[in-house]
Enzyme design. Structure first.
Site: not given
Length: 435
Positions: A111, A134, A192
């Site tokens: 589910s 949550q 970077r």
């Protein structure tokens, strides 16, 4: 229709749309009467950590952290926990949430969260906006919910979701066994980026999702007029696997939301003698002398509080021998009140005499007569071995049992929160003076 008429009609439509938009904005700003509900999903069948949603985290059931944040935000007309498990339902109700008992059809491993949210929406037609929070986000703060909901009520958004800024250097996954080469996805290896020179990426942290009922009915949590709400990285704590638990406890103790009452103002600790300082047992010698056992760690905890200006008083429901009471009082360097049959009445008398409010009181209880005091005190706790009725009403549940370090543990908890609050006050003072 000629060009002039079309232009006139278009102008009329534009004016009408602008009028409707302005009217909607005024309604949102002044009188948004829509029912906004918080919905916390807490299925009982967690595979990673059994009954993870009610496992104790820093003295509070995991789900209790987000229920408290949702209730204290004041932006929800109702706060719900959706579950299929009796124990989770009990904890949810104890922390002040309503319970949506989800059906077996949306309680399986396959589910989705959206399946459960849609079922809740269908069974609660009066809810207009749903905020799915949550359960595994214990560092959620009410202020974040307050600011996020304004995107719905004041800006007319249909959906708002939480994100956090991260700085991942991502590379292409290699799935072809023949070729082991990869390619950079968001960086140039020859140049970077330094963290301070890069804004990073906004990633969903899953902490909460606001969505209108119309979106949910379409099977969406994000859609329509969308907006993200950026949370601070320190508040983005998510618990997925067991190894996260001790790390999460440290994060929660430092960054979690502990309720409306400010812990730095605690001036008095009231502690049960039997079932708090002691394990509740009384030893009687052959000549009738009564004896009790105390833990030196608990004595040290009381001394720690006293050094920080927190007064400690011990409460005892049943009378004990005067000689023993005097000896205990002297040993612990604190007052003992005996024959306290009505705990609430006695505490209120003490508070009135000392001019204290509940937010200035910490309370360590252990059974049903302590429930009201546990609920009202600014900080409250029970030993690990206290009955369920006491667990359900305490703000902190000790890892240690009565007589075996529970007082020391609660003392450390009080002092940690006071230190945290003082640190925040100092930071606020620095910010005010700087800006």
């Amino acid at each position: 229709m000629d060009a002039a008429s079309e232009n006139s009609m278009q102008e009329l439509n534009d004016n009408s749309l602008e009028h409707i938009s302005n009217a909607k904005r005024r309604r949102l700003d002044k009188d948004d009467s829509r029912h906004i509900a918080a919905l916390i999903l807490a299925r009982g069948g967690s595979k990673g950590i059994p009954l993870k949603n009610i496992k104790m985290l820093a003295g509070v059931p995991l789900i209790g952290w987000v229920i408290r944040a949702a209730l204290d935000s004041g932006v929800f007309h109702s706060v719900w926990v959706s579950t299929d498990h009796d124990e989770i339902e009990r904890v949810a109700r104890a922390w002040g949430a309503q319970v949506h008992r989800r059906s077996p059809e949306v309680s399986t491993d396959s589910s989705s969260s959206l399946d459960t949210i849609r079922e809740f929406s269908r069974l609660n037609p009066g809810v207009d906006v749903i905020c799915n929070i949550q359960a595994t986000s214990p560092c959620l703060h009410p202020e974040d919910l307050k600011k996020a909901v304004e995107c719905i009520t004041k800006e007319g958004c249909d959906s708002v979701f939480s994100v956090v800024r991260r700085y991942p250097l991502r590379w292409q996954e290699v799935k072809n066994e023949v070729s082991q080469c990869t390619e950079p996805l968001n960086l140039d290896p020859a140049h970077r980026p330094r963290r301070q020179d890069w804004e990073g990426e906004l990633c969903e942290n899953g902490s909460f999702y606001f969505a209108t009922k119309e979106l949910v009915e379409k099977g969406l949590l994000q859609g329509g007029k969308m907006k993200y709400f950026e949370m601070k990285p320190e508040y983005s704590v998510d618990i997925d696997i067991d190894i996260d638990w001790p790390v999460a406890e440290q994060r929660v103790l430092r960054f979690g939301y502990f309720g409306k009452d400010k812990p730095e103002v605690v001036k008095l600790l009231l502690c049960n003698l039997s079932g708090g300082l002691t394990d509740g047992q009384i030893y009687i010698s052959a000549n009738g002398e009564e004896m009790v056992s105390i833990n030196t760690r608990d004595q040290a905890g009381i001394d720690m509080l006293k050094k920080e200006g927190v007064k400690v008083i011990l409460l005892e429901k049943d009378p004990i021998a005067k000689a023993l009471a005097d000896k205990l009082s002297k040993r612990m360097s604190c007052r003992i009140l005996q024959d306290v049959d009505d705990k609430l009445k006695k505490v209120q008398e003490l508070m009135e005499k000392k001019g204290l409010e509940w937010k200035e009181v910490a309370y360590l209880g252990n059974d049903e007569p302590d429930v009201k005091c546990l609920e009202l005190a600014g900080l409250s706790a029970v030993p690990m071995d206290a009955p369920t009725v006491a667990h359900n009403h305490a703000k902190y549940i000790c890892h240690n049992a009565a007589g075996h370090g529970a007082v020391r543990e609660f003392a450390e908890h009080i002092l940690l929160l006071k230190k945290k609050a003082k640190s925040q006050m100092e930071q606020d003072r620095i910010c005010r003076n700087t800006f």
